[in-house]
Design an enzyme around this catalytic site. Structure first.
Site, PDB file in Angstrom:
ATOM      1  N   GLU A 290       0.865  -1.181   0.000  1.00  0.00           N
ATOM      2  CA  GLU A 290       0.000   0.000   0.000  1.00  0.00           C
ATOM      3  C   GLU A 290       0.902   1.232   0.000  1.00  0.00           C
ATOM      4  O   GLU A 290       1.782   1.368   0.835  1.00  0.00           O
ATOM      5  CB  GLU A 290      -0.909  -0.024   1.234  1.00  0.00           C
TER       6      GLU A 290
ATOM      7  N   GLU B 226     -10.705   4.861   8.797  1.00  0.00           N
ATOM      8  CA  GLU B 226     -10.852   4.491   7.393  1.00  0.00           C
ATOM      9  C   GLU B 226     -11.424   3.079   7.232  1.00  0.00           C
ATOM     10  O   GLU B 226     -10.910   2.256   6.488  1.00  0.00           O
ATOM     11  CB  GLU B 226      -9.499   4.625   6.674  1.00  0.00           C
TER      12      GLU B 226
ATOM     13  N   ARG C   2      -2.503   3.740  16.947  1.00  0.00           N
ATOM     14  CA  ARG C   2      -2.396   4.936  16.110  1.00  0.00           C
ATOM     15  C   ARG C   2      -3.471   5.963  16.440  1.00  0.00           C
ATOM     16  O   ARG C   2      -4.608   5.606  16.759  1.00  0.00           O
ATOM     17  CB  ARG C   2      -2.481   4.559  14.632  1.00  0.00           C
TER      18      ARG C   2
ATOM     19  N   ASP D 137      -2.416  14.368   6.905  1.00  0.00           N
ATOM     20  CA  ASP D 137      -1.906  13.095   6.414  1.00  0.00           C
ATOM     21  C   ASP D 137      -0.690  13.286   5.510  1.00  0.00           C
ATOM     22  O   ASP D 137      -0.813  13.185   4.284  1.00  0.00           O
ATOM     23  CB  ASP D 137      -3.031  12.376   5.650  1.00  0.00           C
TER      24      ASP D 137
ATOM     25  N   GLU E   7       4.212   9.255  -0.528  1.00  0.00           N
ATOM     26  CA  GLU E   7       2.836   9.173  -1.017  1.00  0.00           C
ATOM     27  C   GLU E   7       2.348  10.495  -1.619  1.00  0.00           C
ATOM     28  O   GLU E   7       1.804  10.518  -2.722  1.00  0.00           O
ATOM     29  CB  GLU E   7       1.910   8.753   0.127  1.00  0.00           C
TER      30      GLU E   7
ATOM     31  N   GLU F  92       7.342  21.676  -3.182  1.00  0.00           N
ATOM     32  CA  GLU F  92       6.297  22.533  -2.608  1.00  0.00           C
ATOM     33  C   GLU F  92       5.951  23.676  -3.575  1.00  0.00           C
ATOM     34  O   GLU F  92       4.783  24.027  -3.744  1.00  0.00           O
ATOM     35  CB  GLU F  92       6.783  23.099  -1.275  1.00  0.00           C
TER      36      GLU F  92
ATOM     37  N   TRP G 255     -13.561  13.094   2.326  1.00  0.00           N
ATOM     38  CA  TRP G 255     -12.358  12.853   3.132  1.00  0.00           C
ATOM     39  C   TRP G 255     -11.978  13.981   4.084  1.00  0.00           C
ATOM     40  O   TRP G 255     -10.975  13.895   4.785  1.00  0.00           O
ATOM     41  CB  TRP G 255     -11.170  12.534   2.204  1.00  0.00           C
TER      42      TRP G 255
END
Ligand code: GCU
Length: 669
Positions: free
Chosen positions: A151, A277, A310, A356, A384, A502, A532
């Site tokens: 993942e 989630e 978590r 996140d 990610e 960025e 989300w």
């Protein structure tokens, strides 16, 4: 099977640096990890000396020598026993050298530090050297699934699993050596999202094979952890609930844990993603996160196991029309009231930011809020949201900034680093964890340069006082070339890459303008009308989320002075401006530019910076290994295409929203 040795690919050192003692290692300690230390010495030094080295038997009459020893009575000055145990020292004694660990594990770390110093020709400058690791736990979290996928993996497939089988081969051993050599002492071998088959990892279906990993890890001083499914009693035990206060559930976990320890006595513990989630958790039964965590922790406690829980708990079914609910608030809102209610062997694992792993986020207010709870920071080495190991983004400068953020938890001067290393509240169950970026690609990390993040995480967890430049330079010299000429190109390139990423992606802390299915490439509204909780709220007047008192009130989760600083547009650090405020396009920033002009400028600059990195990289042809040269060249091509796409989509999107043109008249579509 092909794989590189990364920073363990030792090169022969110049003749004048070869000291006599190097050829004569004497192992004065016994035990499995001490034996590994001896082996690692012989492998590394053999390669650096250009001939085979073996351990000498006798201590007497063999000087000069390099003595590898364990001294359980060594004076360390460490602030607690757990860290004292991890302390090592390296010193000269006449023509000899002594590498002393307080424990076998510490000796192994001493050997890795020594070989690194020899390779980097740093011995004269660094000795005598003592290292007390900063973070008690230095953990890698794998998001590997047993079907062989990973993942958010961007470096090929899993080297732990394929088709629901556990793999064990030479690569596994190389991997463990790489991890141990940077100081990692805990590894979670499966994804936090524990699916159906992975739920069986703690049962006899797989335990015997997991034990092979645990044994290998143990020889390198690393403890093995697994993620578990909170609903395992339902799936495996035929119990109708997984309520943490239900006696059958409690008994089921006690039995399951007992069996794990029968097979793997040195097992580290569990990591749990619950109520997040779609994962099951205690909320279903009206229980708290502490009820859930403590139940599992109590099953682990008799064996010395640790339970890592978590804090990534939030409502992922939000209505975008709802301006009151704020995902950024969620972790703090769920956990702050529970401060002091977690057992001693529970650690809360907190993502660095409240959202996140975006390219820019404020630091999670939980680090400054919790005071009677063990904490660990969770970082993401896997890129990610920061370019997926296609785009270059050296993350150490970001992590340094996070670790040095002053939480004001115990007054001024309480940086995150102090909190998670256990110094603020005299804790031992704490440290740093990171989602790893490895896979079965030849170079382990997809982009060779992404290896610097992997290497750097370990180095930083051992010693957060290292600078991002030092780490970049070490990595460059150990992986690409010892030459200054190469370092002069690569180090600045790494150092500037986060700012570049960025520049061309989402502006001023707002985040989330990525394509929803992949999280790569731009899609400004991709998440805007979704569930989300990740919105930018742009309209014809401005951009950003009001998280002040007048908005969601998120700022109030910070200690002063942050609450006030973040609360006002003119004092809010500008890199986070749109995270905290809804700002008009015409608002003038400290640079004198309007917000909209800033967006245009940074996006044009970002692309120019990628072009410059590409030119710089091209100058390294023939000066570094060809495979790495070609791999990174190809990545830069894809990065450039991505940066152009970001620039044009972002600039066009905001131009169309506000109708204000670029002062410099550049092309916007
Ligand atoms: C992110 C990521 C998921 C992951 C989750 C987590 O949302 O996209 O793949 O499962 O974080 O950290 O649990």
């Amino acid at each position: 099977m092909q794989y590189t040795k990364c920073w363990l690919d030792w090169k022969e050192i110049p003749k004048e640096q070869k000291r006599k003692c190097y050829y004569r290692p004497v192992l004065l300690a016994c035990g499995p990890v001490a034996a590994t230390a001896g082996e690692e010495y012989c492998i590394s030094m053999g390669e650096m000396l250009g001939r085979e080295i073996s351990l000498l038997e006798m201590a007497d009459g063999c000087e000069p020598a390099v003595f590898l020893e364990v001294d359980g009575a060594m004076q360390t000055g460490a602030r607690n026993e757990a860290l004292a145990e991890q302390t090592f020292a390296i010193r000269e004694e006449g023509d000899s050298i002594r590498i002393t660990g307080r424990s076998e594990e510490a000796l192994l770390q001493g050997v890795f530090a020594f070989t690194r110093m020899v390779s980097l020709a740093q011995l004269d400058e660094k000795l005598p050297f003592q290292c007390i690791p900063s973070m008690p736990l230095r953990m890698m979290d794998h998001w590997d699934d047993m079907d062989g996928s990973i993942e958010r993996g961007y470096s090929g497939r899993s080297f732990f699993y394929d088709n629901y089988e556990i793999l064990y081969n030479e690569r596994t051993e190389m991997y463990v050596r790489l991890m141990a050599s940077i100081g990692v002492n805990a590894i979670v071998i499966n994804n936090v999202n524990v699916h159906e088959r992975e739920t069986y990892l703690i049962t006899d279906a797989y335990l015997a094979q997991v034990k092979k990993y645990a044994d290998l890890f143990a020889r390198y001083g690393i403890r093995l952890f697994m993620c578990v499914n909170f609903a395992a009693p339902m799936q495996l035990g035929n119990i109708p609930v997984s309520d943490p206060l239900d006696p059958d559930v409690i008994a089921w976990w006690q039995d399951a844990v007992k069996h794990v320890y029968e097979v793997i006595p040195e097992f580290g513990g569990f990591l749990v993603k619950a109520d997040s989630e779609g994962r099951p958790g205690p909320i279903t039964y009206g229980r708290t996160q502490a009820d859930g965590a403590n139940m599992l922790a109590r099953a682990l406690a008799p064996y010395g196991g640790i339970l890592i829980w978590r804090c990534f708990v939030y409502n992922c079914r939000q209505d975008w029309r709802d301006y009151k609910t704020d995902r950024a608030r969620a972790a703090y809102d769920h956990f702050i009231e529970l401060d002091g209610e977690f057992d001693d062997n529970v650690i809360l694992q907190i993502k660095n930011g409240p959202m996140d792993f975006q390219v820019r986020e404020p630091v999670s207010p939980l680090f400054g809020g919790l005071k009677r709870t063990n904490m660990m920071i969770e970082l993401q080495i896997a890129q990610e949201y920061t370019g997926q190991q296609i785009d270059l983004c050296y993350l150490i400068p970001m992590w340094k900034e996070i670790l040095s953020f002053d939480t004001y938890a115990c007054g001024e001067g309480t940086p995150v680093e102090q909190v998670v290393s256990g110094r603020s509240y005299a804790q031992v169950n704490c440290g740093m964890a990171a989602v790893i970026n490895t896979g079965d690609d030849e170079n382990w990390t997809g982009n060779d340069l992404a290896g610097a993040n992997l290497y750097g995480f370990g180095r930083l967890a051992m010693d957060p006082s290292l600078t991002a430049e030092e780490i970049a330079s070490e990595w460059c010299r150990l992986n690409l070339s010892q030459s200054d000429e190469v370092a002069k190109v690569v180090v600045p390139m790494l150092m500037g890459s986060w700012a570049t990423y960025e520049n061309y992606s989402s502006p001023l802390g707002i985040g989330w303008m990525v394509s929803p299915p992949t999280h790569y490439g731009p899609d400004v509204d991709g998440f805007e009308y979704d569930r989300w909780g990740t919105y930018h709220r742009s309209d014809l007047h401005g951009i950003g989320v009001d998280r002040t008192d007048a908005g969601t009130g998120y700022v109030n989760q910070y200690n002063e002075p942050w609450r006030s600083i973040y609360g006002k547009m003119d004092t809010c650090p500008e890199e986070l401006l749109l995270f905290f405020h809804h700002v008009p396009y015409t608002y003038v920033l400290k640079t004198g530019k309007t917000l909209i002009q800033h967006i245009y400028d940074t996006h044009f600059e970002g692309v120019e910076e990628v072009e410059e990195m590409q030119r710089q990289w091209a100058s390294l042809e023939g000066k570094i290994p060809d495979r790495a040269f070609r791999c990174v060249s190809e990545r830069f091509e894809r990065q450039l295409a991505n940066a152009i796409e970001w620039r044009d989509r972002i600039n066009t999107y905001f131009y169309r929203k506000c109708g204000i043109g670029d002062e410099k008249g550049r092309k916007i579509y």
